[in-house]
Scaffold this motif. Structure first.
Motif, PDB file in Angstrom:
ATOM      1  N   UNK A  34       5.344   7.557   7.078  1.00 33.37           N
ATOM      2  CA  UNK A  34       4.803   7.123   5.789  1.00 33.37           C
ATOM      3  C   UNK A  34       5.831   7.481   4.724  1.00 33.37           C
ATOM      4  N   UNK A  35       6.277   6.469   3.985  1.00 30.52           N
ATOM      5  CA  UNK A  35       7.293   6.682   2.949  1.00 30.52           C
ATOM      6  C   UNK A  35       6.640   6.479   1.587  1.00 30.52           C
ATOM      7  N   UNK A  36       6.666   7.498   0.756  1.00 26.25           N
ATOM      8  CA  UNK A  36       6.107   7.411  -0.599  1.00 26.25           C
ATOM      9  C   UNK A  36       7.239   7.151  -1.572  1.00 26.25           C
ATOM     10  N   UNK A  37       7.085   6.113  -2.404  1.00 30.35           N
ATOM     11  CA  UNK A  37       8.126   5.791  -3.385  1.00 30.35           C
ATOM     12  C   UNK A  37       7.584   6.051  -4.777  1.00 30.35           C
ATOM     13  N   UNK A  38       8.255   6.955  -5.482  1.00 29.46           N
ATOM     14  CA  UNK A  38       7.789   7.330  -6.812  1.00 29.46           C
ATOM     15  C   UNK A  38       8.871   7.057  -7.854  1.00 29.46           C
ATOM     16  N   UNK A  39       8.429   6.616  -9.018  1.00 30.74           N
ATOM     17  CA  UNK A  39       9.358   6.291 -10.092  1.00 30.74           C
ATOM     18  C   UNK A  39       8.708   5.273 -11.002  1.00 30.74           C
ATOM     19  N   UNK A 107       4.544   2.785   7.146  1.00 31.28           N
ATOM     20  CA  UNK A 107       3.885   2.436   5.889  1.00 31.28           C
ATOM     21  C   UNK A 107       4.725   2.863   4.691  1.00 31.28           C
ATOM     22  N   UNK A 108       5.021   1.903   3.832  1.00 33.80           N
ATOM     23  CA  UNK A 108       5.827   2.139   2.631  1.00 33.80           C
ATOM     24  C   UNK A 108       4.892   2.012   1.438  1.00 33.80           C
ATOM     25  N   UNK A 109       4.827   3.020   0.580  1.00 38.23           N
ATOM     26  CA  UNK A 109       3.807   3.032  -0.474  1.00 38.23           C
ATOM     27  C   UNK A 109       4.408   3.272  -1.859  1.00 38.23           C
ATOM     28  N   UNK A 110       4.289   2.253  -2.741  1.00 37.98           N
ATOM     29  CA  UNK A 110       4.632   2.429  -4.156  1.00 37.98           C
ATOM     30  C   UNK A 110       3.375   2.918  -4.876  1.00 37.98           C
ATOM     31  N   UNK A 111       3.528   3.789  -5.855  1.00 37.56           N
ATOM     32  CA  UNK A 111       2.414   4.370  -6.632  1.00 37.56           C
ATOM     33  C   UNK A 111       1.375   5.034  -5.709  1.00 37.56           C
ATOM     34  N   UNK A 112       1.777   6.027  -4.931  1.00 37.34           N
ATOM     35  CA  UNK A 112       0.874   6.612  -3.932  1.00 37.34           C
ATOM     36  C   UNK A 112      -0.098   7.673  -4.450  1.00 37.34           C
ATOM     37  N   UNK A 113      -0.041   8.050  -5.742  1.00 41.02           N
ATOM     38  CA  UNK A 113      -0.732   9.276  -6.162  1.00 41.02           C
ATOM     39  C   UNK A 113      -2.227   9.305  -5.839  1.00 41.02           C
TER      40      UNK A 113
END
Ligand code: ADP
Ligand code: MG
Length: 141
Positions: A34-39, A107-113
Protein backbone atom coordinates in the motif's frame (compact mmCIF):
# COMPACT_ATOMS: atom_id res chain seq x y z
CA UNK A 1 11.27 -13.35 3.09
CA UNK A 2 14.08 -10.91 2.43
CA UNK A 3 12.76 -7.77 0.78
CA UNK A 4 14.68 -4.83 -0.54
CA UNK A 5 12.80 -1.56 -0.22
CA UNK A 6 13.11 1.54 -2.36
CA UNK A 7 13.39 4.59 -0.12
CA UNK A 8 15.16 7.90 0.24
CA UNK A 9 14.92 11.57 -0.66
CA UNK A 10 14.89 12.88 -4.20
CA UNK A 11 14.95 16.40 -5.62
CA UNK A 12 13.31 16.56 -9.03
CA UNK A 13 13.38 19.44 -11.50
CA UNK A 14 10.85 18.15 -14.07
CA UNK A 15 7.72 15.99 -14.09
CA UNK A 16 9.66 13.33 -16.03
CA UNK A 17 12.10 13.02 -13.12
CA UNK A 18 9.25 12.49 -10.64
CA UNK A 19 7.91 9.81 -13.00
CA UNK A 20 11.33 8.18 -12.97
CA UNK A 21 11.26 8.04 -9.16
CA UNK A 22 7.82 6.41 -9.44
CA UNK A 23 9.15 3.92 -11.98
CA UNK A 24 11.99 2.88 -9.67
CA UNK A 25 9.55 2.50 -6.78
CA UNK A 26 7.14 0.57 -9.00
CA UNK A 27 9.80 -1.99 -9.86
CA UNK A 28 10.01 -2.96 -6.17
CA UNK A 29 6.26 -3.24 -5.44
CA UNK A 30 4.65 -6.58 -4.70
CA UNK A 31 1.19 -7.82 -3.84
CA UNK A 32 -0.24 -6.42 -0.63
CA UNK A 33 1.80 -3.24 -0.81
CA UNK A 34 0.00 0.00 0.00
CA UNK A 35 1.56 3.27 -1.14
CA UNK A 36 0.30 6.50 0.45
CA UNK A 37 0.93 9.68 -1.54
CA UNK A 38 0.80 12.92 0.38
CA UNK A 39 1.22 16.48 -0.84
CA UNK A 40 -0.84 19.49 -1.91
CA UNK A 41 -2.78 19.69 -5.18
CA UNK A 42 -0.22 19.82 -7.98
CA UNK A 43 2.57 18.36 -5.85
CA UNK A 44 2.98 15.51 -8.32
CA UNK A 45 1.18 12.55 -6.74
CA UNK A 46 -0.52 11.48 -9.96
CA UNK A 47 2.68 12.13 -11.93
CA UNK A 48 4.58 9.76 -9.67
CA UNK A 49 1.83 7.15 -10.09
CA UNK A 50 2.27 7.37 -13.87
CA UNK A 51 5.84 6.22 -13.30
CA UNK A 52 4.71 3.36 -11.06
CA UNK A 53 2.25 2.25 -13.74
CA UNK A 54 5.03 2.24 -16.34
CA UNK A 55 6.86 -0.30 -14.20
CA UNK A 56 3.79 -2.52 -14.70
CA UNK A 57 3.99 -2.08 -18.46
CA UNK A 58 1.08 0.35 -18.62
CA UNK A 59 0.82 3.43 -20.83
CA UNK A 60 1.06 6.55 -18.70
CA UNK A 61 -1.74 8.17 -20.71
CA UNK A 62 -4.34 5.91 -19.04
CA UNK A 63 -3.35 7.24 -15.61
CA UNK A 64 -5.47 10.12 -14.32
CA UNK A 65 -6.57 11.08 -10.84
CA UNK A 66 -9.88 9.29 -10.21
CA UNK A 67 -11.27 12.38 -8.51
CA UNK A 68 -14.91 11.71 -9.33
CA UNK A 69 -15.02 7.93 -8.92
CA UNK A 70 -12.52 7.58 -6.04
CA UNK A 71 -10.94 4.52 -7.64
CA UNK A 72 -9.36 3.31 -10.86
CA UNK A 73 -8.29 -0.26 -11.48
CA UNK A 74 -5.55 -0.51 -14.10
CA UNK A 75 -4.93 -4.25 -14.04
CA UNK A 76 -6.46 -7.14 -12.08
CA UNK A 77 -4.41 -6.03 -9.11
CA UNK A 78 -3.15 -2.45 -9.54
CA UNK A 79 -5.56 -0.06 -7.82
CA UNK A 80 -5.41 3.76 -7.63
CA UNK A 81 -7.51 5.72 -5.14
CA UNK A 82 -7.87 9.50 -4.99
CA UNK A 83 -9.77 10.19 -1.77
CA UNK A 84 -9.80 14.00 -2.05
CA UNK A 85 -13.59 14.00 -2.15
CA UNK A 86 -14.16 11.29 0.43
CA UNK A 87 -16.24 12.70 3.29
CA UNK A 88 -15.98 9.97 5.90
CA UNK A 89 -14.31 6.67 6.56
CA UNK A 90 -17.65 4.85 6.71
CA UNK A 91 -18.43 6.01 3.16
CA UNK A 92 -15.29 4.17 2.03
CA UNK A 93 -16.28 1.02 3.91
CA UNK A 94 -19.93 1.12 2.78
CA UNK A 95 -18.72 1.10 -0.81
CA UNK A 96 -16.67 -2.01 -0.04
CA UNK A 97 -13.48 -0.27 -1.04
CA UNK A 98 -11.53 -1.67 1.93
CA UNK A 99 -11.56 -4.95 -0.01
CA UNK A 100 -8.85 -3.44 -2.18
CA UNK A 101 -6.37 -3.03 0.66
CA UNK A 102 -3.98 -5.96 0.99
CA UNK A 103 -3.19 -9.05 -1.13
CA UNK A 104 -3.60 -9.69 -3.99
CA UNK A 105 -3.77 -5.95 -4.65
CA UNK A 106 -1.15 -3.25 -4.93
CA UNK A 107 -2.90 -0.09 -3.80
CA UNK A 108 -1.82 3.48 -4.52
CA UNK A 109 -3.67 6.11 -2.48
CA UNK A 110 -3.77 9.91 -2.94
CA UNK A 111 -5.23 11.84 0.05
CA UNK A 112 -5.17 8.81 2.40
CA UNK A 113 -5.73 10.60 5.75
CA UNK A 114 -9.38 9.58 6.34
CA UNK A 115 -8.69 5.87 5.87
CA UNK A 116 -5.46 5.87 7.87
CA UNK A 117 -7.19 3.97 10.76
CA UNK A 118 -7.71 1.00 8.39
CA UNK A 119 -4.03 0.78 7.53
CA UNK A 120 -1.28 -0.90 9.49
CA UNK A 121 2.16 0.50 10.09
CA UNK A 122 3.74 -1.28 7.14
CA UNK A 123 2.72 1.13 4.43
CA UNK A 124 5.03 2.93 2.02
CA UNK A 125 4.77 6.67 2.56
CA UNK A 126 5.59 9.06 -0.25
CA UNK A 127 5.63 12.75 0.65
CA UNK A 128 5.87 15.30 -2.13
CA UNK A 129 6.71 18.92 -1.39
CA UNK A 130 6.28 21.77 -3.85
CA UNK A 131 9.58 23.72 -4.10
CA UNK A 132 8.94 25.89 -7.16
CA UNK A 133 7.28 25.64 -10.56
CA UNK A 134 9.18 22.54 -11.70
CA UNK A 135 10.87 21.58 -8.46
CA UNK A 136 9.66 18.97 -6.03
CA UNK A 137 11.18 17.22 -3.05
CA UNK A 138 10.14 13.61 -2.66
CA UNK A 139 10.62 11.55 0.45
CA UNK A 140 9.91 7.82 0.46
CA UNK A 141 9.92 5.82 3.70
P1 ADP B 1 -1.27 15.89 -7.78
O1 ADP B 1 -1.75 14.54 -8.19
O2 ADP B 1 -0.35 15.86 -6.57
O3 ADP B 1 -2.39 16.88 -7.58
P2 ADP B 1 -0.26 16.08 -10.48
O4 ADP B 1 0.75 15.00 -10.63
O5 ADP B 1 -1.62 15.85 -11.06
O6 ADP B 1 -0.36 16.49 -8.94
O7 ADP B 1 0.27 17.45 -11.11
C1 ADP B 1 1.57 17.90 -10.97
C2 ADP B 1 1.77 18.99 -12.02
O8 ADP B 1 3.03 19.64 -11.81
C3 ADP B 1 1.80 18.42 -13.43
O9 ADP B 1 1.17 19.34 -14.29
C4 ADP B 1 3.28 18.31 -13.72
O10 ADP B 1 3.58 18.40 -15.10
C5 ADP B 1 3.82 19.52 -12.99
N1 ADP B 1 5.24 19.39 -12.57
C6 ADP B 1 6.21 20.28 -12.84
N2 ADP B 1 7.38 19.90 -12.30
C7 ADP B 1 7.14 18.72 -11.67
C8 ADP B 1 7.98 17.84 -10.91
N3 ADP B 1 9.27 18.08 -10.68
N4 ADP B 1 7.38 16.73 -10.43
C9 ADP B 1 6.07 16.49 -10.63
N5 ADP B 1 5.23 17.28 -11.32
C10 ADP B 1 5.77 18.39 -11.83
MG1 MG C 1 -3.68 13.69 -8.30
Amino acid sequence: MLTKRFKGSFDTTAASETEEVGFQLGLTLKEGDIVLLEGVLGAGKTTLIKGIAKAFGLQESIITSPTFVLMHMYTDTLVHFDLYRLQALKEFQKAGLHEYLGPPYITLIEWPSLIRPLLGASVIEVKLTYKGEDKREIHIA
